[in-house]
Write a protein that holds these residues in place. Structure first.
Motif, short mmCIF file in Angstrom:
data_model
loop_
_atom_site.label_atom_id
_atom_site.label_comp_id
_atom_site.label_asym_id
_atom_site.label_seq_id
_atom_site.Cartn_x
_atom_site.Cartn_y
_atom_site.Cartn_z
N TYR A 9 5.73 -20.14 -1.51
CA TYR A 9 5.92 -19.97 -2.95
C TYR A 9 5.26 -18.67 -3.36
CZ TYR A 9 1.19 -21.97 -3.13
OH TYR A 9 -0.15 -22.23 -2.93
N GLY A 10 5.79 -18.06 -4.42
CA GLY A 10 5.26 -16.78 -4.88
C GLY A 10 3.94 -16.94 -5.60
N ILE A 11 3.12 -15.89 -5.55
CA ILE A 11 1.83 -15.93 -6.23
C ILE A 11 1.77 -14.98 -7.41
CG2 ILE A 11 0.66 -16.64 -4.11
CD1 ILE A 11 -0.50 -13.79 -3.95
N ASP A 12 2.85 -14.25 -7.68
CA ASP A 12 2.88 -13.39 -8.86
C ASP A 12 2.80 -14.25 -10.12
OD1 ASP A 12 3.08 -11.17 -7.29
OD2 ASP A 12 5.26 -10.96 -7.52
N GLY A 13 1.84 -13.97 -10.97
CA GLY A 13 1.69 -14.75 -12.19
C GLY A 13 1.16 -16.15 -11.97
N LEU A 14 0.61 -16.40 -10.80
CA LEU A 14 0.11 -17.74 -10.50
C LEU A 14 -1.16 -18.02 -11.30
CD1 LEU A 14 0.64 -20.18 -8.55
CD2 LEU A 14 -1.08 -19.16 -7.05
N THR A 15 -1.22 -19.18 -11.93
CA THR A 15 -2.38 -19.60 -12.71
C THR A 15 -2.73 -21.03 -12.32
OG1 THR A 15 -1.12 -20.55 -14.54
CG2 THR A 15 -1.61 -18.18 -14.65
N PRO A 16 -3.93 -21.48 -12.62
CA PRO A 16 -4.26 -22.89 -12.35
C PRO A 16 -3.30 -23.85 -13.04
CG PRO A 16 -6.26 -21.65 -12.81
CD PRO A 16 -5.11 -20.73 -13.11
N GLN A 17 -2.72 -23.43 -14.17
CA GLN A 17 -1.83 -24.30 -14.91
C GLN A 17 -0.45 -24.44 -14.25
OE1 GLN A 17 -3.74 -21.80 -16.42
NE2 GLN A 17 -5.26 -23.37 -16.92
N ASN A 18 0.10 -23.34 -13.70
CA ASN A 18 1.44 -23.42 -13.11
C ASN A 18 1.43 -23.62 -11.60
OD1 ASN A 18 1.06 -20.85 -11.90
ND2 ASN A 18 2.03 -19.78 -13.61
N TRP A 19 0.25 -23.59 -11.00
CA TRP A 19 0.14 -23.76 -9.55
C TRP A 19 0.72 -25.10 -9.07
CZ3 TRP A 19 -5.18 -23.09 -6.61
CH2 TRP A 19 -4.92 -22.84 -5.25
N PRO A 20 0.37 -26.23 -9.69
CA PRO A 20 0.93 -27.50 -9.24
C PRO A 20 2.46 -27.53 -9.28
CG PRO A 20 -0.95 -27.89 -10.67
CD PRO A 20 -0.64 -26.43 -10.77
#
Length: 225
Positions: A66-77
């Motif tokens: 999965y991509g990590i661009d723009g990854l946050t604790p909120q959208n990670w799950p």
């Protein structure tokens, strides 16, 4: 998915199935040291490691789940959850193809692969008997712990990519939810599939007795260890 690593027993049918998932910007060949150690310890096991179908840029040997661009604790799950349906289908397909049941299947992974292995165990209790998570974590607190799957967590204490606190938190959540989990930390080790952690994985697979086995032996009584 292509399977750069697919090793079968020299003779006879597989007694165990070990599935391994690589990390971010990597591919299955990065798991060779782990796969070789497992093959030596479990010669009657089938060992399969796929390449993720998603490439990172134009690099043929750098892939990601999965991509990590723009990854946050909120959208990670959510990003992790999107990977689970095809991964679930793939695990079940390998079990059918190689004739190995869920209890004799182990799902392992490093970094992103470890995160996915843990997430799939949370979503589908009993899909595999054991999970081996190297340098991974749970992206959120689960509602319940798996009762038919044992989680083995391995982490470098000096990991600066996915902090070892992620594995510590996962262990604490499993204890709170009465799940079956272990944690091995290696001091001075960073975000890598270090030989020390691989050695601990072999030890856990050969020495740890799952809680469900203890419960069955005790007639369903609580396990105190």
């Amino acid at each position: 998915m292509e399977h750069p690593i697919e090793w079968l027993p020299a003779e006879g049918e597989p007694a165990q199935l070990i599935l391994l998932l690589h990390g971010w910007r990597s591919d299955a060949t990065a798991l060779l040291p782990l796969a070789q150690a497992l093959r030596s310890q479990f010669p009657q096991a089938a060992i399969v490691a796929p390449d993720s179908p998603t490439r990172w840029g134009e690099h043929p040997t750098q892939r990601l789940w999965y991509g990590i661009d723009g990854l946050t604790p909120q959208n990670w799950p959510e990003r992790v959850a999107e990977c689970l349906p095809p991964l679930l289908q793939w695990v079940r397909a390998q079990q059918r193809r190689l004739g190995v049941g869920a209890a004799a299947t182990a799902l392992g992974g490093f970094s992103q692969g470890g995160i996915l292995a843990l997430a799939l165990a949370m979503a589908r209790d009993g899909l595999v008997g054991r999970v081996l998570s190297f340098g991974g974590c749970l992206t959120e607190k689960p509602a319940a712990a798996p009762k038919l799957t044992t989680l083995h967590l391995f982490h470098g204490a000096a990991d600066e990519v996915i902090a070892a606190d992620g594995s510590r938190q996962a262990l604490a959540w499993m204890a709170e939810l009465e799940g079956d989990a272990t944690l091995d930390l290696a001091q001075g080790i960073g975000h890598e599939l270090h030989p020390v952690l691989i050695e601990r994985a072999l030890w856990r697979l050969t020495h740890h007795v799952p809680q469900r086995t203890w419960r069955e032996a005790l007639g369903g009584a609580p396990v105190h260890r």
